[in-house]
Design a protein around this motif. Sequence first.
Motif, PDB file in Angstrom:
ATOM      1  N   MET A  52       0.637  -0.900   0.140  1.00  0.00           N
ATOM      2  CA  MET A  52       0.005  -0.132  -0.563  1.00  0.00           C
ATOM      3  C   MET A  52       1.215   1.012  -0.225  1.00  0.00           C
ATOM      4  O   MET A  52       1.889   1.283   0.875  1.00  0.00           O
TER       5      MET A  52
ATOM      6  N   ILE B  62       1.576   5.345   0.508  1.00  0.00           N
ATOM      7  CA  ILE B  62       0.581   6.079   1.038  1.00  0.00           C
ATOM      8  C   ILE B  62       0.928   7.707   0.427  1.00  0.00           C
ATOM      9  O   ILE B  62       2.390   8.158   0.520  1.00  0.00           O
TER      10      ILE B  62
ATOM     11  N   LEU C 253      -6.367   8.812   2.888  1.00  0.00           N
ATOM     12  CA  LEU C 253      -5.949   7.890   3.787  1.00  0.00           C
ATOM     13  C   LEU C 253      -7.547   7.339   4.263  1.00  0.00           C
ATOM     14  O   LEU C 253      -7.631   8.084   4.720  1.00  0.00           O
ATOM     15  N   ARG C 254      -7.484   6.600   4.043  1.00  0.00           N
ATOM     16  CA  ARG C 254      -8.870   5.769   4.317  1.00  0.00           C
ATOM     17  C   ARG C 254      -9.177   5.038   5.643  1.00  0.00           C
ATOM     18  O   ARG C 254      -7.858   4.530   6.318  1.00  0.00           O
TER      19      ARG C 254
ATOM     20  N   GLN D 180      -7.924   1.163   4.589  1.00  0.00           N
ATOM     21  CA  GLN D 180      -6.226   1.435   4.935  1.00  0.00           C
ATOM     22  C   GLN D 180      -6.100   0.833   6.117  1.00  0.00           C
ATOM     23  O   GLN D 180      -5.028   0.281   6.493  1.00  0.00           O
TER      24      GLN D 180
ATOM     25  N   VAL E 156       0.566  -6.536   4.961  1.00  0.00           N
ATOM     26  CA  VAL E 156       0.286  -5.879   4.346  1.00  0.00           C
ATOM     27  C   VAL E 156       1.869  -4.777   4.437  1.00  0.00           C
ATOM     28  O   VAL E 156       1.761  -4.304   5.524  1.00  0.00           O
TER      29      VAL E 156
ATOM     30  N   VAL F 272       3.609  -1.225   4.021  1.00  0.00           N
ATOM     31  CA  VAL F 272       3.230   0.611   3.454  1.00  0.00           C
ATOM     32  C   VAL F 272       4.383   1.159   2.760  1.00  0.00           C
ATOM     33  O   VAL F 272       5.725   0.709   3.749  1.00  0.00           O
TER      34      VAL F 272
END
Length: 104
Positions: free
Chosen positions: A6, A8, A13-14, A17, A27, A29
């Motif tokens: 992911m 950023i 940013l949700r 997420q 995951v 980042v």
Amino acid sequence: MWVWVMVIYGANLRVLQVAAVARRPEVQVVLDAANTKPRIMNRGDIYGVTTGFKATSQCGTQQGVEFQLELIRFLNAGVIGKANSLHAQTTRAAMVVRTNMLMQ
């Protein structure tokens, strides 16, 4: 095993997420290198990261990891001791939110 990467960007940013990062260690980042990484990596002292707050903000350190541990202990007023730590999910969520904020 699969890995979800992911990126950023410092914006948009949700909550889903953040939840994915918190709940799934697979995951990974990464920072948006084109715009934000150079700004973050080229700085000297960063307020509250490598310096103290308010009156101590003029004091910097090269011992970032140790400083952050002590700062967390101080801000939690003893809630997190040397033997205790936050749950991994809480830590991952806090780190991705804080990183996203610092990229803005």
